[in-house]
Scaffold this motif. Structure first.
Motif, PDB file in Angstrom:
ATOM      1  N   PRO A  79       0.763  -1.259  -0.051  1.00 35.51           N
ATOM      2  CA  PRO A  79      -0.106  -0.063  -0.155  1.00 35.51           C
ATOM      3  C   PRO A  79       0.936   1.387  -0.049  1.00 35.51           C
ATOM      4  O   PRO A  79       2.001   1.335   0.373  1.00 35.51           O
ATOM      5  N   THR A  80       0.460   2.369  -0.296  1.00 41.57           N
ATOM      6  CA  THR A  80       0.807   3.512  -0.266  1.00 41.57           C
ATOM      7  C   THR A  80      -0.210   4.697  -0.410  1.00 41.57           C
ATOM      8  O   THR A  80      -1.451   4.276  -1.051  1.00 41.57           O
ATOM      9  N   TRP A  81       0.006   6.164  -0.033  1.00 41.84           N
ATOM     10  CA  TRP A  81      -0.893   7.101  -0.269  1.00 41.84           C
ATOM     11  C   TRP A  81      -0.875   7.820  -1.474  1.00 41.84           C
ATOM     12  O   TRP A  81       0.157   8.096  -1.907  1.00 41.84           O
ATOM     13  N   THR A  82      -2.023   8.367  -2.186  1.00 37.04           N
ATOM     14  CA  THR A  82      -2.163   9.178  -3.309  1.00 37.04           C
ATOM     15  C   THR A  82      -1.913  10.429  -2.413  1.00 37.04           C
ATOM     16  O   THR A  82      -2.144  10.740  -1.361  1.00 37.04           O
ATOM     17  N   GLY A 115      -4.803  11.290  -0.408  1.00 38.34           N
ATOM     18  CA  GLY A 115      -5.264  10.753   0.867  1.00 38.34           C
ATOM     19  C   GLY A 115      -6.045   9.452   0.591  1.00 38.34           C
ATOM     20  O   GLY A 115      -6.584   8.789   1.651  1.00 38.34           O
ATOM     21  N   GLU A 116      -6.075   8.905  -0.752  1.00 38.51           N
ATOM     22  CA  GLU A 116      -6.658   7.638  -0.920  1.00 38.51           C
ATOM     23  C   GLU A 116      -5.542   6.442  -0.773  1.00 38.51           C
ATOM     24  O   GLU A 116      -4.250   6.657  -0.836  1.00 38.51           O
ATOM     25  N   ILE A 117      -5.887   5.318  -0.552  1.00 38.39           N
ATOM     26  CA  ILE A 117      -4.815   4.056  -0.412  1.00 38.39           C
ATOM     27  C   ILE A 117      -4.781   3.396  -1.756  1.00 38.39           C
ATOM     28  O   ILE A 117      -5.679   3.069  -2.290  1.00 38.39           O
ATOM     29  N   LEU A 118      -3.531   3.694  -2.283  1.00 42.78           N
ATOM     30  CA  LEU A 118      -3.271   2.762  -3.568  1.00 42.78           C
ATOM     31  C   LEU A 118      -2.732   1.348  -3.010  1.00 42.78           C
ATOM     32  O   LEU A 118      -1.733   1.383  -2.312  1.00 42.78           O
ATOM     33  N   PHE A 119      -3.316   0.357  -3.601  1.00 40.27           N
ATOM     34  CA  PHE A 119      -2.755  -0.962  -3.057  1.00 40.27           C
ATOM     35  C   PHE A 119      -2.703  -1.944  -4.303  1.00 40.27           C
ATOM     36  O   PHE A 119      -3.470  -1.504  -5.599  1.00 40.27           O
ATOM     37  N   VAL A 120      -2.239  -2.939  -4.232  1.00 47.39           N
ATOM     38  CA  VAL A 120      -2.406  -4.102  -5.019  1.00 47.39           C
ATOM     39  C   VAL A 120      -3.020  -5.387  -4.619  1.00 47.39           C
ATOM     40  O   VAL A 120      -2.799  -5.764  -3.402  1.00 47.39           O
ATOM     41  N   LEU A 123      -7.639   1.348  -5.919  1.00 42.70           N
ATOM     42  CA  LEU A 123      -7.895   2.558  -4.966  1.00 42.70           C
ATOM     43  C   LEU A 123      -8.735   2.307  -4.128  1.00 42.70           C
ATOM     44  O   LEU A 123     -10.062   1.607  -4.306  1.00 42.70           O
ATOM     45  N   ALA A 124      -8.714   2.801  -2.839  1.00 40.53           N
ATOM     46  CA  ALA A 124      -9.709   2.744  -1.927  1.00 40.53           C
ATOM     47  C   ALA A 124      -9.691   4.332  -1.185  1.00 40.53           C
ATOM     48  O   ALA A 124      -8.678   4.847  -1.009  1.00 40.53           O
TER      49      ALA A 124
END
Length: 284
Positions: free
Chosen positions: A61-64, A67-72, A84-85
């Motif tokens: 995970p990382t932040w955009t 402030g959203e969560i970018l993940f795989v 994205l979440a």
């Protein structure tokens, strides 16, 4: 892509480290945890242990900037897909790209994907399009104002393989030109400072070093010895490099780019780190 991250037990994303006054620090921490299970889950918690988000079957995970969560997605039967979440783990949607180790900066998205037997770094505009390959590369991608730097390899004609940090100017590539790769330096884990200098780990000496390099002049200086860097703070007026001393008490430290300010962060380290420290503007 599960194989690439299976060695990680716990991943943190530290949401904010606020400067209260000179010499005094107010620390607020949120972290992303990946448990050691068959299917990992991203869990976001506040420093007091309150869980504010939980995303099953998710890794890296990382932040955009929003402030959203970018993940795989964590899949045992194939490559993961970038998603994205929202910061509470809701509103999950697919970006449609297969890959791992995603990172964003301004309007760009970069990630690693398998092409045949090799991993390559790709870049694409965040509003959509066809990802463009920047060449052979692995994890840890840094996006600057004009360049993307990543751990990779260059194969010059009639020369030895150059393995380390590779730089590509992304503007011409996105305009349809072939990527022009430039070998930067032997090292790993690149991260850009606000002034355009590059922070990286020189892992070739017996004792790893965190170094700061000016890509324009080639000036390269030692910042911290016997340590590994995680990331550079973003969002606040001041900037810090978060790192883990090798063989220390297990607690991460933060240091300013000039080495003038350095302090220990008040939590234990349990794994590898992704993400940013921020100025508290992100809702986590």
């Amino acid at each position: 892509m599960t194989r690439l991250v299976s060695r990680f037990v716990v991943l943190f994303v530290f949401a904010s480290l606020l400067v209260a006054e000179a010499g005094a620090w107010e620390v607020k921490i949120a972290y992303v945890l990946v448990s050691r299970t068959v299917n990992h889950s991203v869990v976001v918690q506040t420093v007091d242990g309150k869980t504010v988000a939980e995303i099953p079957n998710a890794i890296t995970p990382t932040w955009t900037p929003e402030g959203e969560i970018l993940f795989v997605t964590d899949r045992a039967d194939g490559p993961g897909v970038l998603h994205l979440a929202s910061s509470d783990g809701m509103n999950i949607r697919s970006l449609g790209y297969e890959g791992a180790f995603p990172t964003v900066f301004h309007d760009l998205l970069a990630f690693v994907a398998r092409v045949g037997m090799r991993s390559k770094v790709f870049v694409v505009r965040r509003d959509g399009g066809v990802p463009v390959s920047l060449g052979i590369g692995g994890d840890f991608i840094a996006i600057g104002e004009t360049r993307i730097v990543f751990s990779g390899a260059i194969f010059p004609e009639n020369d030895d393989i150059l393995d380390g940090l590779v730089s590509v100017e992304f503007g011409p590539v996105l305009a349809g030109q072939e990527p022009k790769q430039e070998f930067v330096v032997e090292g790993e884990r690149p991260t850009f400072l606000k002034d355009g200098r590059l922070v990286y780990v020189n892992d070739h000496p017996r004792i790893p070093e965190i170094r700061v390099r000016n890509l324009k002049t080639g000036d390269d200086r030692l910042l911290v010895s016997n340590s590994r860097t995680f990331y550079v703070t973003k969002g606040g007026e001041r900037e810090y490099i978060v790192y883990l001393p090798v063989g220390g008490n297990g607690k991460p430290h933060a240091i300013s780019p000039d080495g003038g300010d350095s302090f220990e962060l008040p939590f234990d380290y349990f794994g590898d780190v992704y993400g940013d420290l921020d100025d508290g503007t992100r809702a986590v």
